[in-house]
Design an enzyme around this catalytic site. Structure first.
Site, PDB file in Angstrom:
ATOM      1  N   CYS A  62       0.830  -1.208   0.000  1.00 56.58           N
ATOM      2  CA  CYS A  62       0.000   0.000   0.000  1.00 56.58           C
ATOM      3  C   CYS A  62       0.871   1.268   0.000  1.00 56.58           C
ATOM      4  O   CYS A  62       2.087   1.193   0.132  1.00 56.58           O
ATOM      5  CB  CYS A  62      -0.917  -0.006   1.216  1.00 56.58           C
ATOM      6  N   ALA A  65       3.196   1.666   2.848  1.00 56.28           N
ATOM      7  CA  ALA A  65       4.398   0.832   2.701  1.00 56.28           C
ATOM      8  C   ALA A  65       5.422   1.543   1.815  1.00 56.28           C
ATOM      9  O   ALA A  65       6.627   1.492   2.073  1.00 56.28           O
ATOM     10  CB  ALA A  65       4.036  -0.522   2.106  1.00 56.28           C
ATOM     11  N   ARG A  96      12.928  -4.749   5.841  1.00 60.84           N
ATOM     12  CA  ARG A  96      13.699  -4.472   4.612  1.00 60.84           C
ATOM     13  C   ARG A  96      15.206  -4.438   4.823  1.00 60.84           C
ATOM     14  O   ARG A  96      15.962  -4.271   3.908  1.00 60.84           O
ATOM     15  CB  ARG A  96      13.213  -3.176   3.968  1.00 60.84           C
ATOM     16  N   HIS A 195       5.507   6.269  -2.694  1.00 63.04           N
ATOM     17  CA  HIS A 195       6.829   6.835  -3.015  1.00 63.04           C
ATOM     18  C   HIS A 195       6.662   8.294  -3.450  1.00 63.04           C
ATOM     19  O   HIS A 195       7.401   9.175  -3.018  1.00 63.04           O
ATOM     20  CB  HIS A 195       7.492   6.085  -4.178  1.00 63.04           C
TER      21      HIS A 195
HETATM   22  S1  SF4 Z   1      -1.064  -1.691   5.969  1.00 63.51           S
HETATM   23 FE1  SF4 Z   1      -2.082  -0.065   7.171  1.00 63.51          FE
HETATM   24  S2  SF4 Z   1      -1.900   1.760   5.885  1.00 63.51           S
HETATM   25 FE2  SF4 Z   1      -1.534  -0.005   4.534  1.00 63.51          FE
HETATM   26  S3  SF4 Z   1      -3.568  -0.513   3.631  1.00 63.51           S
HETATM   27 FE3  SF4 Z   1      -3.298  -1.774   5.504  1.00 63.51          FE
HETATM   28  S4  SF4 Z   1      -4.282  -0.545   7.122  1.00 63.51           S
HETATM   29 FE4  SF4 Z   1      -3.922   0.852   5.424  1.00 63.51          FE
END
Ligand code: SF4
Length: 479
Positions: A62, A65, A96, A195
């Site tokens: 996402c 991330a 990472r 990014h």
């Molecule tokens: S990891 Fe966290 S920020 Fe990313 S989609 Fe899931 S809930 Fe949303």
């Protein structure tokens, strides 16, 4: 030469898609192609950076991330708050392997998880007050931290918190930058937008601050951009640039600091390794400060030598001679490594599926070892990534964008490569199928793989994996 002919590769794609409903088949077909290196623009053959199909097993991450996990997280002397519920930060923490030098919890914070640990009441009543309190707590507990970033998770955008106002207020109170990053996970179609958002936050909240405090520049000052120091990659790259006479004043963002980012608009040249995640800020610095940028590839001796020469071209004879000296120094060492491993790896076929730059950048390193990449693809690539990839890949090889778990398994079953290089989510499936596998996001807990030092480790790891006798000893549990 691919293992499949063009017709075989095309019918494999059609056969794999056969199980999908008509609409899904039509959509997925646009993301899969048989490579033709003579095509100049990938938009003629592949679609990318689109929403994944509901119901298929995408391997993407996402926007959070992309921002916290990739761009901001490795800046070691800042505290990056995962703002929202605890899981996003905890499950992405330290995975990472962005190596750094420093005392964790004193002047470096890279492997720690800071979170506002949102509860139901924070969602109902808002989390701004809590965020303000956390900034002050962090300042009290970790006085040597140089600044903070607020990495928004999904709920923050949904409830409409004003993290920008909190950032301005607390920044003035602690006299350090507090940077709000609107990287809620639901934004965009993958980590790629994260990014971009992270780059924009650096543009607006870091570089802008520095206007009147620019350091003096030297003629050979450069910045390394888009190297996240996975297993020490940036260190193995940086020594080559310094050996050829350049002065690396900033490293983004692996083992990087806030001051290095702030000083970057004073360099002579920005050197980008991961184009996908950092091209935005490099383009901005070119437009605003007139700093040119160029891509380079430090995987494998062939590409390293090409890149060192290309970088040296931007400077005077002293640097050009320096580059030749570096290449001459390491060439016999590389010949020794190739002499040792190539006979054990010659002719082996590889299929890749990774992110950022690796689906194309590592091809040359495999070729240095006599291996061939017969399939590759990106989790979150755009068409400018595929434009670069079609030139690197052989004729009739497979290219797959946002490949689903099902499609990837089927391609591997049919092509039967000697090695698959992908991520942790794919690792155990292929290993259970008895197919040698390397985790190509974190180098499978090894590395570095960049630079000449990294190639020695890369070659050893590929040999150790492919020629391991374990693969014939077990059968997939579902067979
Ligand atoms: S990891 Fe966290 S920020 Fe990313 S989609 Fe899931 S809930 Fe949303």
């Amino acid at each position: 030469m691919s293992v499949l002919t063009r017709e075989e590769a095309q019918s494999l794609i059609e056969e794999v898609l056969e199980v999908y409903p008509e609409e899904s088949k039509k959509d997925r077909l646009k993301h899969l192609t048989v490579n033709d290196p003579s095509i100049t623009q990938s938009k003629k053959c592949i679609t990318s950076n689109r929403k994944s199909l509901p119901g298929v097993m995408t391997i993407r991450g996402c926007a959070y991330a992309g921002s916290k996990g990739v761009v901001w997280g490795p800046i070691k002397d800042m505290i990056h708050i995962s703002h929202g519920p605890v899981g996003c930060g905890q499950y992405s923490r330290a995975g990472r392997r962005n190596y750094y030098v420093g005392y964790t919890g004193v002047n470096a914070f890279g492997t720690m998880n800071f979170t506002s640990d949102f509860q139901e009441r924070d969602v109902v009543f808002g989390g701004d007050k809590k965020l303000e309190k956390i900034v002050h707590e962090c300042e009290a507990l970790f006085p040597l931290m140089k600044g903070m970033s607020v990495q928004s998770e999904c709920p923050i955008g949904l409830i409409g918190d004003d993290i920008e106002a909190v950032a301005r207020k607390t920044s003035a109170a602690i006299n350090k930058p507090v940077i709000p990053v609107r990287c809620e996970g639901f934004r965009g179609v993958s980590q790629s937008l994260g990014h971009h958002i992270a780059n924009d936050a650096i543009r607006d909240w870091v570089l802008e601050n520095r206007k009147d405090k620019m350091r003096e520049t030297g003629p050979y000052d450069v910045a390394v951009i888009g190297d996240y120091n996975i297993g020490g990659d940036a260190w193995a790259s940086r020594i080559l640039l310094e050996e050829m006479g350049l002065n690396v004043v900033a490293q983004w963002s692996g083992d990087g600091t806030l001051a290095e980012m702030e000083n970057t608009p004073a360099v002579k040249l920005n050197l980008i390794h991961c184009y996908r995640s950092m091209n935005y800020i490099s383009r901005h610095m070119e437009a605003k400060y007139g700093i040119p940028w160029m891509e380079y590839n430090f995987f494998g001796p062939t590409k390293i030598a090409e890149s060192l020469r290309k970088i040296a071209e931007q400077f005077d004879d002293k640097i050009k001679e320096g580059a030749e000296k570096v290449i001459a120094k390491y060439t016999p060492i590389m010949e020794g490594i190739i002499g040792k491993y190539r006979p054990r790896l010659e002719g082996k076929k590889v299929m890749l599926y990774v992110g950022g730059l690796r689906p194309r950048h590592v091809i040359g390193a495999y070729e240095d070892l006599g291996m061939e990449v017969v399939g590759t693809g990106y989790e979150f690539g755009h068409n400018d990534d595929y434009d670069r990839t079609i030139k690197e890949m052989g004729d009739s090889t497979l290219i797959y964008d946002d490949v689903t778990g099902y499609e990837f398994e089927k391609f591997v079953e049919k092509v039967q490569p000697d090695l698959v290089g992908s991520g942790i989510k794919e690792k155990y499936i292929f290993q259970k199928m008895g197919i040698p596998f390397r985790q190509m996001h974190s180098w499978d807990y090894s590395g570095p793989y960049h630079g000449y030092d990294g190639f020695a480790i890369f070659a050893r790891d590929m040999d150790m994996t492919i020629n391991n006798p374990c693969w014939d000893s077990f059968k997939a549990p579902w067979k």
